[in-house]
Design an enzyme around this catalytic site. Structure first.
Site, PDB file in Angstrom:
ATOM      1  N   ASP A   1      40.382  38.692  45.379  1.00  0.00           N
ATOM      2  CA  ASP A   1      41.412  38.738  44.590  1.00  0.00           C
ATOM      3  C   ASP A   1      42.651  38.804  45.540  1.00  0.00           C
ATOM      4  OD1 ASP A   1      40.946  41.360  44.944  1.00  0.00           O
ATOM      5  OD2 ASP A   1      42.402  41.867  43.304  1.00  0.00           O
TER       6      ASP A   1
ATOM      7  N   GLU B   1      40.470  44.052  44.008  1.00  0.00           N
ATOM      8  CA  GLU B   1      41.026  45.335  44.695  1.00  0.00           C
ATOM      9  C   GLU B   1      42.408  45.311  44.671  1.00  0.00           C
ATOM     10  OE1 GLU B   1      42.547  47.170  48.473  1.00  0.00           O
ATOM     11  OE2 GLU B   1      43.072  45.079  47.650  1.00  0.00           O
ATOM     12  N   GLU B   2      43.024  44.519  44.000  1.00  0.00           N
ATOM     13  CA  GLU B   2      44.658  44.528  44.187  1.00  0.00           C
ATOM     14  C   GLU B   2      45.155  45.620  42.990  1.00  0.00           C
ATOM     15  OE1 GLU B   2      46.126  44.314  46.589  1.00  0.00           O
ATOM     16  OE2 GLU B   2      45.462  42.576  47.673  1.00  0.00           O
TER      17      GLU B   2
END
Lengths: 354, 354
Positions: free
Chosen positions: B71, B125-126
């Site tokens: 992502d 992950e963000e």
């Protein structure tokens, strides 16, 4: 809505309270006040927006203003008026329809006072200055505010509170450099830098000048603080909003300079300012009034519209029924004895039969 | 959308960048990754949400994870990819599709590595941990993350960054008593009291422990401050939000205790916490890897998903193309030489022909 000026001041307070008059919605109460005053042949009545002015013209050696605002803060489930024992409860009982009732009673019943009188019942004291009836009158018809002395009947525990302190606000800004908080040594934290601003505030020693025998008490306080960008970023700005209350021996410009010097080295921006008012107790009209109400005088710490008279060169004091600490509280009330005492003392001073 | 794993890693990076994959919108890129890996008979491929795992089963003495997230942060007028000279520009070039491209190239072309490999390409992950594909995998299939060593290919300037520091946040609260600012001596200003909190922060001396030869660097920073009720009121509360970054020789509990002791006397509330990860450079797999990539190792100051491997007992390092300071910036880019170097060094380490 009808006001009965032959009723006693307590009943009249109740009537005024029951005409809802939140700021910007004073037309009904101003209409009622005007309608009640117009028939009184010893008075010249004029209307300015929702501000009503009534004046005697007896050619006395001295003229005194009695003033009160007609508006209230927003309703908070505290209407209508409710009498319980020695207290009258409800929105505006304390701030300041009891004072207004005393003014209207005197206007109606003291046809030949020993001093010429100007009664001012005005709009929008509780909100921004641009709407304030006394401010508007000072611009449109300053001659109507001219007098030897003015009494603002704001709540003061039925004791004279003389003059008022000025107030100003500044934004004091600490700056830094943003950085990721995981590598904080690459930036400069503006919130940490603001620690010095707070250290200075903590070291502040208030001036307490004595003016006309009254001890004022200045103050310098952070009222807001804000800073922050994100949970993982060193902020590059922190702003402390500081409120300075200054004794009336200092002008606005002097007070601003004091604050700028105090926060030397920081970006200081003035956001708001209003002058204080000297107590002016040396003038004969003021002296006589204070003697008539028992000689007790306290300094006024908060800012009130007395400063608007002061700005026109008219010495002014606060004197009215009610505890000023109850203003703007849901549970506000006024002691009936305060209303009666204020009316009686003013009647005596004006040379009227009781 | 089709990914061509026979293309070079730079071209593959470009292909990955041009599949828009902002967090929570990774289906298209995960489908493309899965479709590209499924035909490779030397790999076992499994899909978990929008996370794809591929593993060799060669019975080697050692297993290594190579992981990257699919992502990106939101699009900011920085798509599609754009090659200019030695740089590839565009959203995700640096963080971290260049790393993903290297992982996919190795998966496709190193059929008989000297170590068993687990490739993990994961979602989200963000954003919040609850969506993080590696976090979800550690709960649903921790056996797929088990290994002797893990390499997270987050941007690290193509140099090994070992371990990571932990992070926690606390609200530190100063309290006071409200009062009208015209009579400030009747109250206690909570913002002024917070001056002592900032004084302590200014006096903070960071620990810089050396672990496995790496010097970490802790931090303690106010990231937000707030307080204030009204422009004429002394506030009764001021909250300083503090972010502590702690070296991986301290547990979350130890770091929290440090902060509580540091702000002794204040109400301290923990709002967020994530553990650090020890560099773990003593294990043979890690030593061999570091030797293979030139021996240079830096400590990782920020928090990364290496801590999730560490939590499972797997030593992990960050090693990937791109400057970590460019992550999340509109102008992010990756040097082509970084991509090529990372791939070459990993291929050598895995015993493959170039």
């Amino acid at each position: 809505m009808h006001l009965d000026l032959t009723a006693d001041a307590v009943t009249l307070t109740e009537q005024l309270v029951n005409i809802e008059s939140v700021s910007r919605n004073e037309q009904a109460i101003a209409d009622a006040v005007e309608a009640a005053l117009r028939p009184l042949t010893h008075l010249t009545v004029s209307r300015h927006g929702n501000t009503v002015v009534a004046r005697t013209h007896l050619g006395r050696g001295e003229r005194v203003v009695l003033a009160g605002h007609l508006d209230t803060v927003p309703v908070n489930d505290n209407l209508p008026a409710r009498r319980e024992g020695d207290l009258l409860h409800g929105l505006g009982t304390c701030d300041m329809k009891a004072g207004d009732a005393v003014i209207l009673r005197l206007a109606a019943t003291v046809a030949e006072p020993n001093r010429d009188l100007t009664f001012i019942l005005y709009e929008a004291e509780e909100i921004e200055t641009e709407f304030n009836g006394l401010n508007l009158l000072s611009q449109s018809n300053p001659e109507l505010m001219t007098a030897d002395f003015a009494i603002l009947m704001e709540p003061s525990d039925a004791v004279v509170e003389a003059g008022c302190q000025g107030t100003l606000r500044v934004d004091v800004r600490a700056t830094g450099e943003r950085a990721h908080s995981a590598r904080s040594w690459r930036g400069v934290n503006a919130i940490h830098r603001a620690g010095d601003i707070l250290d200075r505030l903590n070291a502040y020693e208030p001036r307490k000048p004595v003016i006309d025998g009254l001890e004022y008490h200045e103050g310098l306080n952070a009222v807001f603080i804000r800073g922050g960008v994100a949970g993982n970023v060193l902020p590059d700005e922190c702003v402390v909003e500081v409120n300075h209350r200054f004794a009336p021996d200092r002008s606005e410009a002097e007070a601003e300079q004091f604050v700028r010097d105090f926060f030397d080295g920081y970006d200081v921006r003035l956001t708001d300012s209003a002058p204080g008012a000297l107590p002016g107790l040396a003038v004969p009209a003021a002296k006589a009034f204070i003697d008539a109400v028992g000689g007790e005088v306290n300094p006024k710490f908060g800012w009130t519209d007395v400063a608007r008279f002061s700005g026109l060169g008219v010495p002014a004091v606060n004197f009215g029924p009610g505890d000023p600490m109850l203003a703007h509280k849901q549970e506000e009330y006024v002691p009936i004895e305060h209303i009666e005492r204020c009316e009686r003392q003013l009647r005596d001073w004006l040379g009227a039969d009781r």
